[in-house]
Design an enzyme around this catalytic site. Sequence first.
Site, PDB file in Angstrom:
ATOM      1  CG  ASP A   1      -2.028  -0.858   1.203  1.00 25.92           C
ATOM      2  OD1 ASP A   1      -2.630  -1.317   0.017  1.00 25.92           O
ATOM      3  OD2 ASP A   1      -2.485  -1.536   2.113  1.00 25.92           O
TER       4      ASP A   1
HETATM    5  C1  BGC Z   1       0.408   1.454   6.250  1.00 29.67           C
HETATM    6  C2  BGC Z   1      -0.003   0.110   5.526  1.00 29.67           C
HETATM    7  C3  BGC Z   1      -1.408  -0.049   5.302  1.00 29.67           C
HETATM    8  C4  BGC Z   1      -1.947   1.331   4.932  1.00 29.67           C
HETATM    9  C5  BGC Z   1      -3.588   1.489   4.687  1.00 29.67           C
HETATM   10  C6  BGC Z   1      -0.142   2.552   5.649  1.00 29.67           C
HETATM   11  O1  BGC Z   1       0.148   3.739   6.237  1.00 29.67           O
HETATM   12  O2  BGC Z   1       1.890   1.533   6.446  1.00 29.67           O
HETATM   13  O3  BGC Z   1       0.418  -1.167   5.995  1.00 29.67           O
HETATM   14  O4  BGC Z   1      -1.923  -1.009   4.522  1.00 29.67           O
HETATM   15  O5  BGC Z   1      -1.737   2.506   5.520  1.00 29.67           O
HETATM   16  O6  BGC Z   1      -3.977   1.411   5.904  1.00 29.67           O
HETATM   17  C1  NOJ Z   2      -1.771  -3.638   5.270  1.00 31.28           C
HETATM   18  C2  NOJ Z   2      -3.075  -4.208   4.133  1.00 31.28           C
HETATM   19  O1  NOJ Z   2      -4.218  -4.388   4.901  1.00 31.28           O
HETATM   20  C3  NOJ Z   2      -2.516  -5.076   3.318  1.00 31.28           C
HETATM   21  O2  NOJ Z   2      -3.479  -5.223   2.183  1.00 31.28           O
HETATM   22  C4  NOJ Z   2      -1.172  -4.409   2.632  1.00 31.28           C
HETATM   23  O3  NOJ Z   2      -0.944  -5.203   1.694  1.00 31.28           O
HETATM   24  C5  NOJ Z   2       0.027  -4.135   3.647  1.00 31.28           C
HETATM   25  N1  NOJ Z   2      -0.725  -3.511   4.513  1.00 31.28           N
HETATM   26  C6  NOJ Z   2       1.179  -4.021   3.161  1.00 31.28           C
HETATM   27  O4  NOJ Z   2       1.143  -2.652   2.906  1.00 31.28           O
END
Ligand code: BGC
Ligand code: NOJ
Length: 811
Positions: free
Chosen positions: A483
């Site tokens: 993400d």
């Molecule tokens: C986090 C991710 C997460 C994303 C969406 C980011 O700040 O590092 O792990 O999936 O936000 O919530």
């Molecule tokens: C949390 C999200 O829920 C998951 O889908 C994602 O891929 C990981 N963060 C890595 O960014």
Amino acid sequence: MQFGHFDDNRREYVITDPRTPWPWINYLGNEDFFSLVSNTGGGYSFYKDAKFRRITRYRYNNVPMDSGGKYFYINDGESIWSPGWKPCKTPLDSYECRHGMNYTTIKGVKNGVEAEVLYFVPLKTWAEVQKLTLRNTTSEAKTLKVFSFVEWCLWNAATDMENFQRNFSTGEVEIEDSVIYHKTEYKERRNHYAYYAANVALDGFETDRETFFGLYNGFDEPQTVLEGAPRNSVAHGWSPIASHYIEVTLQPGESKDFVFVLGYVENADDEKWESKNIINKTKAKATIARFDTAEKVDAALAELRAYWDNLLNVFSVKTGEEKLDRMVNIWNQYQCMITFCFSRSASFFESGIGRGMGFRDSNQDLIGFVHQIPERARERIIDIASTQFPDGGCYHQYQPLTKKGNNEIGQGFNDDPMWLILGTTAYIKESGDFSILDEPVPFDNVPGSEVSLFEHLIVSFDHVINNLGPHGLPLIGRADWNDCLNLNCFSNDPNESFQTTENKTEGSKAESLMIAGLFVIYGNDYVELCKKLGKNEEAERAQKHVDAMIEAVKQYGWDGEWFLRAYDYFGNKIGSNENEEGKIFIESNGWCTMAGIGLEEGLVTKALDSVKERLDCEHGIVLNNPAFTKYYIEYGEISSYPPGYKENAGIFCHNNPWIIIGETVQGRGDRAWEYFRKICPSYTEHISDLHKVEPYVYAQMIAGKDAFKPGEAKNSWLTGTAAWNFYAISQYILGIQPTYDGLRIDPCIPADWKEYTVTRQFRGATYEISVKNPNGNMKGVKSVVVDGKAVSGNIIPEMPAGKICRVEVTL
Ligand code: BGC
Ligand code: NOJ
């Protein structure tokens, strides 16, 4: 250092020191009504949706941590104390918390009085039941003043935390017999209320928070408890709570049980009222009556235990490795169920306010529990697919209550669509139920837009090929699984979110090698499915695209020693030896090796060796290396984290299994096992003080080798982590794989494993599988014997339901 131990016979983790390095929690409920409970009684409850139907209030990230919960206070004349140590923190003579499968017990002993609270949500019940058992272990009579406590949340957990000009005036309660009803907003737009009941006559109660605590006291010393005298306050506005007050005298050796029910009710419009402004309590009373004695509560707990016995009997293993067996047989599968229920929308880390169910996460969660309850997987697949758009794109998340896409997060994560193929094929392989493909499923929940689920798979597949970049590789969109790899975001405004800000996709050349690998794997699965259905033309069409993708990866995605991660907006390489930082990444190397791209040419081995050399460390495999040490505006959030944390070179327990599976593709069982053990919670129990979070579940992230504190984990319970680890161990290491035509046995184990057995239920039959490895191999099935008869190949055909068959496998 440990703070407790596993009790495998009871399937419990036993915490013996309440001062765990972080709140160690458990989840109650597995269908509609849910609670989170920490080892000291902290936590909250909600109905289906942690945002829109929050029943009790919780204070996130507070001082002290884990403030607010379902507390019991005891005033014994000498001191006030709580069975869970907190919130009073009066030193206890002994303490024990047992987290089990959807239930928790917390026991404290003080001055010869034992107080044990059992918390659980009975099956098919919209309520949490608590049984408080008080026992006098002394030789004198004891008189105790007992107070329960919960704080109501005004339903919408987000506005509950901000709209105080309204909230302080709206709170309403009713008190009747021993039940406190919370009915805020019921007379206008809500058809639901909550209640907190006790099964004995009350000696008093409190429903106004400030009366209970006194304005200047904390959770540790409520005024009412200190004084041992409630004022029977009736909340009007402000912050309604529910506290029952009971006086009890216990003779020497005597014990007494008290039952409390915290429940939720919905009434139809014409059944809302008993009389003007008096709520209709029929349903609440019916539920309360189901649990009004300790015996009824014990029976409901026994049902819950039996339910879990059944679920966990579907897959169990005996390897002789105690730590492995307890994870596979108990905790890993348990966590899969929890992540299936929440897809991380509710935890102590995601406040349940910002997120709904993730499209990608929910599909991945399916692979961890579909063997246990395929019917629920079926329903989930349809819910998820219903949030898809006609072009195959999808909302990144949806709200569990409305089942509608979450507009606040939006769409455009280009890996999302492919996960639907994973979820659907995993379901069919397990259940054999192809009829799901004919289910009518709408787009974006618009009535009238229904097409078959199979057509949703077509648009999922096509979404990738309709969004290819200059190298014929998939455009990344907002981001892929990572993400935080925000290649089109270019954010320099601290007030906007990396995740939701408008992307600059026009003319973007940002492509993802992770999606490329994902597409090859699930594209192949899609081809296989089409063939199975006799849709040969579609299979051929799809195969061409998959083959083209493989070529594109070989041509543009190989960096010499490993697979590239991506191309950025401008078409520059990411995850290349040419880069100064972020030379190599886990995701693309995981997906492209799992897909076996370039296996014959040695690319898989080379890539995995590079992962070993550059990404592996004592605590697991980090996400990228070298970690980013400055902000790259063209990379986005990934470079915003300090080195070693989160997506910037943290160890994601979610993606380590991709490398583990990659290793099994080329048969290196030793290495797969070594990686598996590094992040497996039961293997890190002895470093709980460093690890910090629960030793019985996976955390999202463990700080990597570049971090200030390598090995420290964060965000336990989150994401498809549990599912991927269960998938890797059960299907790729132990090698028990459901296929359309039966169970395939294809282990990839460490050379020194001599034998193990697996009991697997599959489409109604039970397979007692024993795997022997007399020659110290890692992979390759030599022979399969089913009920004494040799079988050719390694797929055991489907057996009639009810049959128990013995399978002997030799490597
Ligand atoms: C986090 C991710 C997460 C994303 C969406 C980011 O700040 O590092 O792990 O999936 O936000 O919530
Ligand atoms: C949390 C999200 O829920 C998951 O889908 C994602 O891929 C990981 N963060 C890595 O960014």
